[in-house]
Design a protein around this motif. Structure first.
Motif: not given
Length: 232
Positions: A2-6, A31-34, A107, A109
């Protein structure tokens, strides 16, 4: 893995105007973008039938609208810094940057997306949040961030910086139109930009992003398949 993007913007609806398809695609991939918003959009009274509302009332309404849009887009988290709409350039920069750093560190990201230096349309709030978000990424205190993308703009193109990633919004148009409608207080501005939302706006077909910074290098010039290309 899993990756993350803000996504870091100035006002509720910036994310839907500019990144709805990207956000939704991230969500569909698990993903769970924030999203971090600097203001509640409390000064946007000319963009809908909301002139009778106080700034506080409009800000509260736009927060509710943002919740609805976030559910449509698949955003995992939305936070508001609550600064006055239209006055971001007046906020003390070091405190402002510190709050953005706190959000990024919470978070973690790998990727941050924000406005380009010109704000896309020279809106002072857009330009300010671009400067602050960039300062946060470059502070040395956000080690999770490997890539910073700017929304593509005419100024970037004129300076030789072309999109690294371009997404066709047509497959996502029904979703994007629904998210735009969720920002009901801003419907006049939305219709000026996208039309009546009933038909697909060919002139707004693409969402484009310029890779501005990657692990210390400014404006790496390359085309990418996805924003996580090259992530270590």
């Amino acid at each position: 893995m899993s990756r993350s993007t803000a996504f870091i913007f100035a006002h509720p609806d910036d994310e839907t105007f500019l990144c709805a398809s990207l956000i939704k695609r991230l969500a569909e991939q698990g993903e769970a973008p924030v999203l971090l918003l600097a203001t509640r959009g409390d000064a946007g009274k000319k963009n809908g039938d909301v002139g009778h509302l106080s700034n506080e009332e409009l800000g509260a309404q736009r927060e509710r609208e943002m919740i609805n849009a976030a559910n449509i887009l698949g955003l995992g988290k939305v936070e508001h810094l609550g600064y006055p709409d239209g006055k971001l350039k007046e906020i003390e920069a070091s405190t402002f940057t510190e709050r953005v750093i706190d959000f990024i560190r919470e978070h973690r990201p790998e990727v941050v997306v924000t406005f380009p230096e010109d704000g896309g349309n020279f809106h002072p709030d857009h330009m300010t949040i671009s400067k602050i978000a960039t300062s946060a990424v470059l502070s040395g205190r956000c080690p999770s961030v490997q890539k910073l993308y700017y929304i593509a703009s005419n100024t970037l193109k004129e300076n030789g910086h072309h999109p690294s990633i371009t997404l066709d919004t047509e497959p996502y148009w029904a979703m994007k139109a629904e998210a735009l409608r969720a920002h009901a207080s801003q419907i006049y501005a939305i219709k000026r930009y996208f039309g009546d939302l009933e038909s697909f706006p060919e002139n707004r077909r693409y969402e484009s992003f310029v890779l501005a910074w990657e692990r210390g290098a400014w404006y790496p010039s390359r085309l990418e398949q996805w924003i996580y290309d090259g992530i270590i």
